[in-house]
Design an enzyme around this catalytic site. Structure first.
Site, PDB file in Angstrom:
ATOM      1  N   TRP A   1      47.134  27.815  35.662  1.00  0.00           N
ATOM      2  CA  TRP A   1      45.936  28.632  35.467  1.00  0.00           C
ATOM      3  C   TRP A   1      44.836  27.840  34.764  1.00  0.00           C
ATOM      4  O   TRP A   1      44.135  28.368  33.914  1.00  0.00           O
ATOM      5  CB  TRP A   1      46.262  29.919  34.682  1.00  0.00           C
ATOM      6  CG  TRP A   1      47.314  30.741  35.323  1.00  0.00           C
ATOM      7  CD1 TRP A   1      48.609  30.867  34.941  1.00  0.00           C
ATOM      8  CD2 TRP A   1      47.161  31.545  36.498  1.00  0.00           C
ATOM      9  NE1 TRP A   1      49.284  31.700  35.803  1.00  0.00           N
ATOM     10  CE2 TRP A   1      48.410  32.137  36.769  1.00  0.00           C
ATOM     11  CE3 TRP A   1      46.093  31.825  37.348  1.00  0.00           C
ATOM     12  CZ2 TRP A   1      48.628  32.982  37.847  1.00  0.00           C
ATOM     13  CZ3 TRP A   1      46.301  32.672  38.421  1.00  0.00           C
ATOM     14  CH2 TRP A   1      47.554  33.247  38.660  1.00  0.00           C
TER      15      TRP A   1
ATOM     16  N   ILE B   1      28.510  54.466  42.011  1.00  0.00           N
ATOM     17  CA  ILE B   1      27.110  54.823  42.270  1.00  0.00           C
ATOM     18  C   ILE B   1      26.695  54.395  43.674  1.00  0.00           C
ATOM     19  O   ILE B   1      25.978  55.117  44.378  1.00  0.00           O
ATOM     20  CB  ILE B   1      26.196  54.192  41.195  1.00  0.00           C
ATOM     21  CG1 ILE B   1      26.416  54.909  39.851  1.00  0.00           C
ATOM     22  CG2 ILE B   1      24.724  54.276  41.600  1.00  0.00           C
ATOM     23  CD1 ILE B   1      25.721  54.256  38.673  1.00  0.00           C
TER      24      ILE B   1
ATOM     25  N   GLU C   1      41.837  33.602  28.393  1.00  0.00           N
ATOM     26  CA  GLU C   1      41.639  33.234  26.985  1.00  0.00           C
ATOM     27  C   GLU C   1      42.106  34.325  26.022  1.00  0.00           C
ATOM     28  O   GLU C   1      41.464  34.618  25.016  1.00  0.00           O
ATOM     29  CB  GLU C   1      40.174  32.840  26.721  1.00  0.00           C
ATOM     30  CG  GLU C   1      39.778  31.586  27.479  1.00  0.00           C
ATOM     31  CD  GLU C   1      38.481  30.975  26.998  1.00  0.00           C
ATOM     32  OE1 GLU C   1      38.192  31.021  25.794  1.00  0.00           O
ATOM     33  OE2 GLU C   1      37.743  30.444  27.840  1.00  0.00           O
TER      34      GLU C   1
ATOM     35  N   SER D   1      43.400  41.530  26.649  1.00  0.00           N
ATOM     36  CA  SER D   1      42.894  42.575  25.747  1.00  0.00           C
ATOM     37  C   SER D   1      43.944  42.961  24.716  1.00  0.00           C
ATOM     38  O   SER D   1      43.628  43.253  23.556  1.00  0.00           O
ATOM     39  CB  SER D   1      42.478  43.805  26.557  1.00  0.00           C
ATOM     40  OG  SER D   1      41.300  43.544  27.299  1.00  0.00           O
TER      41      SER D   1
END
Length: 379
Positions: free
Chosen positions: A156, A337, A363, A366
């Site tokens: 990655w 929308i 990085e 959450s």
């Protein structure tokens, strides 16, 4: 902290915006579809100082601060998250690691080429089986005389294939022990250093992500950054600043999606009136605008702390966590929308939607940000 942008920040922001509109927007879907990493584009950005934003002028950089850096990343990410990601990774990870922990000889050797984008930089911490569990990494470096022998695989990695130079964190001690890793710089072309699989990704497709493979890769001790055993501590400090990068990237993507949705809602008519006049749509826009402003405030606080040399661990984690979640939510609502049109590649919001999700993962997820924040507030 002052909230009014300085003239310098405004000028830098305008430069990045003009560049993105002229050189990125016309090609962004072409690059996305082909997963094409436009290396020549980054050379052009290097000429403008956008690839050595934080590097002092004495090493060939722009010598700017974090407010300017934030503005650059956001303006580019408003147009294309992929290019914004690559600019962020080059500046805040590889280049900044050498700037922060390299000795004078190392800075003079590598920074001028990185700051001008003559060389693209990569940074290797993550491995196939050790993402957040970096203390258990399998890539090792063994000292043999005046050299080190590296073995293992990093995964990655942004610019893992095209990067001419990489900062790599390797285990030099026992797994899960204190001070068990060390940082090294490895140049492309070094015997035993090759690129592996290039990832086929959901989003951020024009930002190259690939494996870096080390098979009895021999490098001199002069390529070691800092002290033996100091690699993980260095990496955590670099990620503190890197979180500001990803927060800025997230805010830029969110603003791009929001601005597209705002414009569309004022142009799209239903029942003889623009859909922006309907409360169901206007409330979505109100939430988006409010959350983007809140994200910006957290980012500005982090930039201010970073510029003053103060600890940014908690503020950076908060900014990265909140801004990345806002990016995903804003892109999701933007598609809503647009309705059916938003689900097609004829309109921009589907790409913002795909690109945004990476910001909640890269990085530090959450969940990791929550752990960092909780640890700080419970001290």
């Amino acid at each position: 902290m002052h909230f009014k942008e300085t003239e310098l920040t405004q000028q830098v922001s305008a430069t990045a915006k003009d560049f993105a509109e002229q050189y990125i927007r016309p090609h962004l879907m072409e690059w996305d579809e082909a997963q094409f990493f436009p290396e020549d584009l980054f050379r052009e950005m290097g000429k403008l100082g956008l690839m050595g934003v934080l590097v002092p002028a004495e090493y060939g950089g722009a010598g700017l601060g974090y407010f300017e850096y934030n503005a650059i990343i956001q303006e580019i990410a408003k147009v294309c998250g992929s290019i914004g990601l690559s600019v962020a990774a080059h500046n805040s990870l590889c280049t900044n690691h050498i700037l922060s922990f390299g000795n004078e000889e190392q800075k003079k050797r590598w920074l001028p080429k990185l700051a001008t984008a003559e060389w693209i930089g990569a940074w290797g911490l993550t491995e196939p089986n050790t993402g957040s569990d970096a203390g258990n990494m399998k890539t090792t470096a063994v000292k043999q005389g005046d050299h080190w022998v590296l073995n293992g695989t990093k995964s990655w990695i942004t610019h893992g294939k095209s990067g001419e130079v990489a900062v790599v964190i390797c285990r030099t001690g026992e797994p899960r022990t204190s001070g068990n890793s060390t940082a090294f710089v490895v140049e492309r072309g070094t015997l035993g250093f090759t690129a592996g699989k290039k990832e086929n990704k959901l989003g951020m497709r024009a930002s190259e992500t690939a494996e870096m493979i080390f098979d009895n890769c021999i490098i001199p001790d002069s390529n070691r950054l800092g002290e033996v055993g100091d690699g993980f501590r260095q990496a955590m400090k670099i990620l503190d600043g890197g979180r500001i990068s990803i927060a800025a990237l997230s805010a830029g993507i969110a603003k791009g999606a929001y601005e597209a949705a705002l414009k569309y809602s004022q142009e799209r008519y239903q029942f003889d009136q623009p859909i922006a006049s309907f409360q169901g749509i206007s409330f979505k826009l109100a939430d988006m605008a409010t959350e983007i402003m809140a994200a910006d405030l957290l980012i500005w606080q982090s930039c201010d702390l970073k510029n003053r040399g103060e600890k940014v661990t908690q503020a950076g984690a908060m900014a990265k966590y909140y801004a990345s979640e806002v990016a995903v939510k804003t892109a999701t609502e933007a598609i809503q929308i647009f309705g059916g049109y938003g689900y097609t590649k004829d309109f921009p919001v589907e790409k913002y939607y795909r690109d945004a999700k990476l910001c909640t993962i890269g990085e530090g997820t959450s969940e990791i940000q929550k752990m960092v924040i909780a640890r700080e507030v419970l001290r």
